[in-house]
Design an enzyme around this catalytic site. Structure first.
Site, PDB file in Angstrom:
ATOM      1  CG  ASP A 140      55.828 -67.495 -77.426  1.00 34.75           C
ATOM      2  OD1 ASP A 140      56.551 -67.977 -77.123  1.00 34.75           O
ATOM      3  OD2 ASP A 140      55.476 -66.244 -77.557  1.00 34.75           O
ATOM      4  CB  SER A 141      55.950 -71.323 -74.877  1.00 34.27           C
ATOM      5  OG  SER A 141      56.207 -72.350 -73.880  1.00 34.27           O
ATOM      6  CB  ALA A 142      54.785 -69.407 -70.476  1.00 32.40           C
TER       7      ALA A 142
END
EC number: 3.1.1.1
Length: 349
Positions: A160-162
């Site tokens: 998720d995200s990074a």
């Protein structure tokens, strides 16, 4: 001096003039457990002794005493490359739920974080972890759970995200560099990008936020993680979608699931990523699911809300092959409809 703040990035962290870094969230760790949690057991393993880097492995308890082979999920946590760990309650709980829902074996990777370890160190550590995972492909690696239960024909990368950014780049690298001499291809079956952290100096389309404060915050996080890059947020590690110089047609997997959230500032980057895969020669299948009315990584902070439960269904269904089957069925229906339309146009009965 130690109490004087040089940079205040609350609610993420503070950097003091002495060089001390105080992370304000994501620092609590919970232990693994061989007592089942939601039907899942876990343990920690060292994947890089030289750098003292570890990961957490998760296995459905019902599979422990069998020889059952399960899909293998390699997960990279988010946090802007700066906060959170694979051992925090947030990610331990998420991986336990994901493994229970997906009926897979999983490894949640811990990597060194910026700003103490600026990028690309997080990417290098993640690659090291993948290489370590693939030492088990012949069933003779150091971790018995992988030897016994991992189906290396169905390896998924996710984050998720990074962590989603990392998963993308690992799949790209796997297409170019062998993860194992045993492989004839990348070794990656599919990837799941949850609210992926891609960005660029200018909006990717006319629907992306132009709010200067929001864009400035996203840029500040990137520059803290990657202070030595020459291109700012147009660095190829981050500007995956908009940059014409970044070719993702060689993405090393056959299917992709992108999960985005409607009110997330990164939402249009997720849509742009899907469009770029479809338009620039990649040969696989990509699906995108948007959670209406939700913010960035809402599923981690409110895992029991309706939209989070629905997102988990999509996540698990992708690993189980359900979404791909649905995609193929939809495609077959579209082709069938197109065939009959062409017949009507030509007057053939």
């Amino acid at each position: 001096m130690d109490s004087e703040i040089a940079f205040d990035y609350s609610p993420l962290l503070k950097i003091y003039k002495s060089g001390r870094i105080e992370r304000l969230m994501g620092e609590t760790a919970v232990p693994p457990s061989l007592t089942p949690e939601n039907g899942v057991i876990s343990k920690d393993v060292v994947y890089s002794p030289d750098d003292n880097l570890s990961a957490r492995v998760y296995l459905p308890e019902k599979a422990a005493d069998t020889d059952e082979k399960l899909p293998l999920l390699v997960y990279f946590h988010g946090g802007g490359f700066i906060i959170e760990t694979a051992f925090s309650p947030t990610y331990h709980n998420f991986l336990t739920a994901a493994v229970s829902a997906s009926d897979c074996i999983a490894v949640s990777v811990d990597y060194r974080r910026a700003p103490e370890h600026p990028l690309p160190i997080s990417f290098d550590d993640s690659w090291t972890s993948l290489k370590w995972v693939f030492t088990h492909i012949a069933g003779s690696g150091p971790e018995s759970w992988f030897n016994k239960h991992a189906d290396f024909s169905k390896v998924f990368l996710a984050g998720d995200s990074a962590g989603a950014n990392i998963a993308h780049h690992m799949a790209m690298r796997a297409a170019k560099e062998k993860l194992s001499p045993e492989l004839s291809d990348s070794g990656i079956f599919g990837i799941i990008l949850v609210h992926p952290y891609f960005w660029s100096k200018t909006p990717v389309d006319d629907k992306e936020t132009t709010d200067a404060a929001v864009r400035s915050k996203i840029e500040a996080i990137w520059m803290m993680a990657s202070p030595n890059n020459k291109d700012g947020v147009d660095d190829p590690w981050l500007n995956v979608v908009q940059s014409d110089s970044v070719d993702i047609s060689g993405l090393g997997c056959g299917k992709v699931l992108v999960l985005v959230a409607e009110k997330d500032a990164l939402v249009r980057q997720g849509w742009g990523y899907k469009a770029k895969l479809e338009k620039h020669g990649w040969k696989g299948k990509v699906e995108l699911v948007e959670s209406e009315g939700e913010e960035h990584v809402f599923h981690l902070t409110r895992p029991d809300c309706e939209n989070a439960l629905e997102a988990m269904k999509k996540f698990a269904g992708f690993i189980k092959g359900e979404i791909l089957q649905l995609c193929c069925a939809d495609q077959d229906l579209e082709l069938s409809q197109l065939f009959f339309e062409k017949k009507r146009e030509s007057g053939v009965q």
